[in-house]
Design a protein around this motif. Structure first.
Motif, PDB file in Angstrom:
ATOM      1  N   GLN A 539       0.860  -1.188   0.000  1.00  0.00           N
ATOM      2  CA  GLN A 539       0.000   0.000   0.000  1.00  0.00           C
ATOM      3  C   GLN A 539       0.894   1.235   0.000  1.00  0.00           C
ATOM      4  O   GLN A 539       1.842   1.317   0.784  1.00  0.00           O
ATOM      5  CB  GLN A 539      -0.923   0.011   1.217  1.00  0.00           C
ATOM      6  CG  GLN A 539      -2.014   1.074   1.139  1.00  0.00           C
ATOM      7  CD  GLN A 539      -3.025   0.937   2.269  1.00  0.00           C
ATOM      8  OE1 GLN A 539      -2.744   0.325   3.292  1.00  0.00           O
ATOM      9  NE2 GLN A 539      -4.207   1.499   2.103  1.00  0.00           N
ATOM     10  N   ARG A 544      -1.543   5.771   2.463  1.00  0.00           N
ATOM     11  CA  ARG A 544      -1.929   5.143   3.726  1.00  0.00           C
ATOM     12  C   ARG A 544      -1.812   6.123   4.886  1.00  0.00           C
ATOM     13  O   ARG A 544      -2.659   6.183   5.765  1.00  0.00           O
ATOM     14  CB  ARG A 544      -1.059   3.911   3.990  1.00  0.00           C
ATOM     15  CG  ARG A 544      -1.637   3.013   5.083  1.00  0.00           C
ATOM     16  CD  ARG A 544      -0.633   2.054   5.659  1.00  0.00           C
ATOM     17  NE  ARG A 544       0.398   2.764   6.392  1.00  0.00           N
ATOM     18  CZ  ARG A 544       1.638   2.910   5.955  1.00  0.00           C
ATOM     19  NH1 ARG A 544       2.020   2.405   4.800  1.00  0.00           N
ATOM     20  NH2 ARG A 544       2.523   3.583   6.669  1.00  0.00           N
ATOM     21  N   LYS A 547      -4.736   8.432   5.015  1.00  0.00           N
ATOM     22  CA  LYS A 547      -5.914   7.772   5.584  1.00  0.00           C
ATOM     23  C   LYS A 547      -5.804   7.709   7.103  1.00  0.00           C
ATOM     24  O   LYS A 547      -6.773   7.968   7.820  1.00  0.00           O
ATOM     25  CB  LYS A 547      -6.044   6.346   5.015  1.00  0.00           C
ATOM     26  CG  LYS A 547      -6.298   6.275   3.529  1.00  0.00           C
ATOM     27  CD  LYS A 547      -7.675   6.754   3.136  1.00  0.00           C
ATOM     28  CE  LYS A 547      -8.750   5.803   3.574  1.00  0.00           C
ATOM     29  NZ  LYS A 547     -10.096   6.227   3.114  1.00  0.00           N
ATOM     30  N   GLU A 548      -4.612   7.380   7.608  1.00  0.00           N
ATOM     31  CA  GLU A 548      -4.414   7.279   9.053  1.00  0.00           C
ATOM     32  C   GLU A 548      -4.552   8.648   9.712  1.00  0.00           C
ATOM     33  O   GLU A 548      -5.120   8.768  10.806  1.00  0.00           O
ATOM     34  CB  GLU A 548      -3.040   6.678   9.346  1.00  0.00           C
ATOM     35  CG  GLU A 548      -2.952   5.194   8.997  1.00  0.00           C
ATOM     36  CD  GLU A 548      -1.532   4.665   9.083  1.00  0.00           C
ATOM     37  OE1 GLU A 548      -0.609   5.456   9.356  1.00  0.00           O
ATOM     38  OE2 GLU A 548      -1.342   3.450   8.874  1.00  0.00           O
ATOM     39  N   GLU A 563      -9.661   3.060  -0.099  1.00  0.00           N
ATOM     40  CA  GLU A 563      -8.369   2.389   0.036  1.00  0.00           C
ATOM     41  C   GLU A 563      -8.000   1.676  -1.254  1.00  0.00           C
ATOM     42  O   GLU A 563      -8.837   0.999  -1.865  1.00  0.00           O
ATOM     43  CB  GLU A 563      -8.416   1.382   1.183  1.00  0.00           C
ATOM     44  CG  GLU A 563      -8.125   1.996   2.539  1.00  0.00           C
ATOM     45  CD  GLU A 563      -7.791   0.934   3.570  1.00  0.00           C
ATOM     46  OE1 GLU A 563      -6.793   1.105   4.297  1.00  0.00           O
ATOM     47  OE2 GLU A 563      -8.542  -0.043   3.644  1.00  0.00           O
TER      48      GLU A 563
END
Length: 621
Positions: A539, A544, A547-548, A563
């Motif tokens: 990923q 990523r 997104k976190e 995702e």
């Protein structure tokens, strides 16, 4: 003496204004009246020392008395009391503070009250207020004052026979809750728990010997004064006079329902350039910090102000527990005023410095012990670095990162350790990390086989924290250990040649895209060892992280995107030669290999997982 008159106010609507707008919470009236009573007792101590009154300064106290039948609440003290002239001056002239004038005259006295309107908070809950008072000064006569909440008052001879003051509230019909014992005791515990004069509310029973009992006499149940406050709390004492047990006991006094001991504490004791005392405790935060907030109580001369210190103290400090007390913090009705107060800002900055200095000292003095505590306090330090630039400048020297082998490094130590093995072809130092040792075990193992150091960064703030470190250090890059195939994580100048040419890659890619969800997976190729797996799911590090970050606030537009993953095909694996040659069963093997890669990543679910299990049994048979 029998006087009637009108209070000197600018409007006849002062009492509705007080009732609705002066305080955000009506219960604050009890804090104000008890504070005034404590103030009156403190004045006795000061004047007795100076010789202005005859008093030994002993046995001073405040009583709170509820009478449900009469619907009255009385706040009684045996303090300085008032003469008729003083009642006229301090009660009838609204917004003139007796405490302010007294402070000007007796600079060293600890006087609580700073507002003239404090007494009038009584009218938030009372339909009528009476004062029965007798001054400690020689020759004084008792005075009675009464007001029904209009600008009209009555003043005449009082009935009090001992010096001090009774404030008698005739509770209004809509405020009878303030006659309930549990409600009163709750307010006193909240606001008056550490005031400097004993505060009594009713009586309580306990087992003890009578005053004239002999040594072998039995204990008997007797009624004793119910003193609800600790007049000499630990934060007012010198650290040299306190033991570790004293600090633990005080923590229990602050948080009687907390069962976990704090890790350590900071005792603050400053008298220049402002007065500041307090004790701050570090709880065991681990990775859960939101539920820990708002457990610092803000006091002014032992009078509780608020435990909602967000925007008054730096946000990261609200994760600590304890008490901060300063006479330079105004006893103000408005929290927004507190946020803008210059002294509050200076105090806030100083506390930040003290906390950073304490942590640095612990790191320098006993690094092994500091490392043991790191898992519990790491998120606090991380949060402080993210939200307070001055704290970051200090904390970056002692903030630790733990490896999967349970070794701890500062950022500088880590860069020095990996500078030879983890530099890419652009001269960037690549710092590898895992967020879950079990889920990313294979990638961690592969990295360690290459001699790489892998960190374990599993805080909810990790994405924000590593972004900050990268922004401040242009030549370091963090990559999660499964963000790419291992040979691509740290790109070297030389790459392994590919067994597939571009035409062959195109043909294989078309074949693979028929077996996957093209909206979710992007096919890529990597030239790896033929013994490596045919497929790896990765990923993108940037996507990523976004997104976190969006989970904790931030991430922007990217945080809203669905995702996506990369299906990385090992161009040197012999499986693809069979696919190109049309070997029998190659498509099933490719599908099985893809599912194995998805399974390793935790992405094989539902119908696809059921089909994989069935296919696996068929292959066994």
């Amino acid at each position: 003496m029998n006087t009637e008159g009108q209070l000197k106010v600018s409007t006849e609507n002062i009492f509705p204004v007080i009732k609705k707008f002066l305080y955000s919470d009506h219960e604050i009236f009890l804090r104000e009246l008890v504070s005034n009573a404590v103030d009156a007792c403190q004045k006795v101590k000061t004047l007795s020392i100076s010789g202005e009154i005859k008093h030994d300064g002993q046995n001073l106290k405040v009583e709170v008395i509820a009478d449900k039948n009469a619907k009255t609440l009385t706040i009684r003290d045996n303090g300085i009391g008032m003469t008729a002239d003083e009642v006229e001056k301090y009660i009838n002239q609204i917004a003139f503070s007796g405490a302010e004038e007294f402070v000007d005259k007796y600079k060293d006295a600890q006087i609580i009250g700073h507002f003239g309107l404090g007494f009038y908070s009584a009218f938030m809950v009372a339909k009528q207020v009476e004062i029965q008072t007798l001054s400690q000064r020689e020759g004084a006569q008792p005075v009675h004052w009464s007001c029904d909440g209009s600008p009209n008052f009555q003043m005449d001879a009082g009935t009090r026979t001992t010096p001090g003051t009774d404030i008698i509230l005739h509770i209004a019909d809509d405020s009878t809750e303030f006659l309930e014992d549990s409600r009163i005791e709750g307010i006193l515990n909240k606001y008056c728990k550490f005031m400097p004069v004993p505060i009594q509310f009713g009586m309580r029973k306990e087992w003890r010997k009578a005053d004239d009992a002999k040594e072998d006499d039995k204990m008997q149940e007797v009624e004793v004064e119910n003193i609800i406050n600790n007049t000499s709390p630990a934060w007012l004492k010198k650290p040299v006079d306190l033991t570790e047990q004293d600090y633990e006991n005080f923590y229990r006094e602050l948080y009687p329902m907390t069962f976990e001991e704090p890790l350590f504490y900071i005792h603050i004791n400053v008298d220049y350039p402002f007065n500041l005392t307090g004790i701050l405790y570090f709880p065991r935060l681990k990775n859960n910090f939101e539920v820990q907030k708002n457990k610092i109580a803000l006091y002014s001369n032992q009078v509780f102000i608020t435990d909602e210190v967000k925007n008054i103290l730096p946000d990261f400090l609200t994760m600590l527990h304890g008490v901060v007390d300063s006479p330079d913090i105004p006893l103000n009705v408005s929290r927004s005023y507190l946020q803008e107060d210059a002294n509050v800002k200076k105090i806030s900055s100083h506390i930040t410095k003290k906390v950073a200095d304490k942590l640095q000292s612990m790191f320098n003095t006993d690094r092994a012990d500091f490392e043991k505590k790191w898992d519990d306090i790491g998120i606090f330090i991380q949060y402080g670095m993210l939200t307070d630039e001055k704290f970051y400048e200090k904390a970056v020297k002692f903030a630790l990162m733990k490896s999967v082998d349970d070794k701890y490094y500062t950022l500088d130590e880590l860069i020095e350790k990996v500078k030879e093995t983890q530099k890419d072809k652009h001269e960037n130092t690549i710092l590898l990390y895992a967020s879950n040792q079990d889920e990313q075990y294979a990638a961690i193992k592969a990295a360690k086989e290459r001699g790489y150091e892998v960190l374990i960064l599993d805080s909810p703030l990790t994405a924000h924290a590593i972004q900050q470190l990268e922004n401040k250090n242009s030549k370091i890059r963090f990559k999660r250990v499964d963000a790419d195939v291992m040979d691509k994580l740290i790109e070297k100048a030389e790459e392994m040649p590919s067994a597939l040419n571009e035409e062959q890659k195109k043909k294989v890619k078309e074949n693979l895209e028929n077996l996957i969800d093209k909206k979710k997976f992007n096919v890529q190729f990597a030239s790896l060892s033929p013994t490596e797996a045919p497929f790896v799911v990765t990923q993108n590090e940037f996507m990523r992280r976004m997104k976190e970050q969006s989970v904790m606030g931030g991430g922007g537009f990217y945080g809203t995107l669905p995702e996506t993953f990369n299906l990385v095909a090992n161009a040197n694996h012999p499986l693809f030669e069979k696919v190109l040659n049309g070997a029998e069963g190659s498509s099933e093997k490719v599908k099985q290999a893809i599912d194995l890669a998805l399974l390793a990543k935790g992405l094989l679910k539902g119908e696809a997982l059921t089909a994989f299990v069935k296919r696996s049994y068929e292959l066994i048979n």
